[in-house]
Write a protein that holds these residues in place. Structure first.
Motif: not given
Ligand code: SF4
Ligand code: SF4
Length: 123
Positions: A14, A19, A48, A58, A60-61, A71, A73, A77, A81
């Motif tokens: 990630c 991504v 992402m 990312c 979202a990480l 994560c 999300l 995702r 992912c």
């Protein structure tokens, strides 16, 4: 995810790859991925947010790669992912998992040990 999921103490993929996926996976198009979490990279594809450049990470990480990650999300995702699997998770080697881990100084995952069979075992 289980307690033994190696991804929970990794997160390297990630924070290594771009991504990207078809924009139709975004919420405004009827998909799951929040629109504000992606950036448009071509007329048809998004990435992402945070993975569209190098070094990638990312948005979202959460957490520290190689220590503990999450994560934010997970349920929303994207398909890449969902489809990216830890090496040997389903008995198959994933060289891209190795590559991402290596970039963070983490060793490649190894296949689970096979149960040993005694050569003298009587059937
Ligand atoms: S959405 Fe989640 S699984 Fe996908 S790259 Fe970002 S942190 Fe990783
Ligand atoms: S690089 Fe491999 S072990 Fe690490 S989070 Fe990604 S899939 Fe899981």
């Amino acid at each position: 995810m289980s307690e033994t999921n190696p991804c929970l103490t990794c997160g390297a993929c990630c924070a290594y790859f771009r991504v990207s996926f078809f924009w139709g996976e975004c919420q405004s198009a009827g998909g799951t991925v929040p629109d504000d979490q992606v950036v448009l990279i071509t007329p048809q594809r998004v990435a992402m947010r945070g993975t569209e450049h190098k070094p990638a990470r990312c948005n979202a990480l959460l957490g520290n790669v190689g220590e503990g990650v999450r994560c934010t999300l997970y349920e929303q995702r994207s398909s890449p992912c969902r489809e990216f699997e830890a090496s040997w998770a389903n008995g198959e080697h994933n060289a891209r998992c190795d590559d991402a881990r290596k970039a963070y100084g983490l060793p490649p995952l190894t296949p689970p040990l096979q149960p040993s069979v005694s050569p003298n075992r009587v059937a």
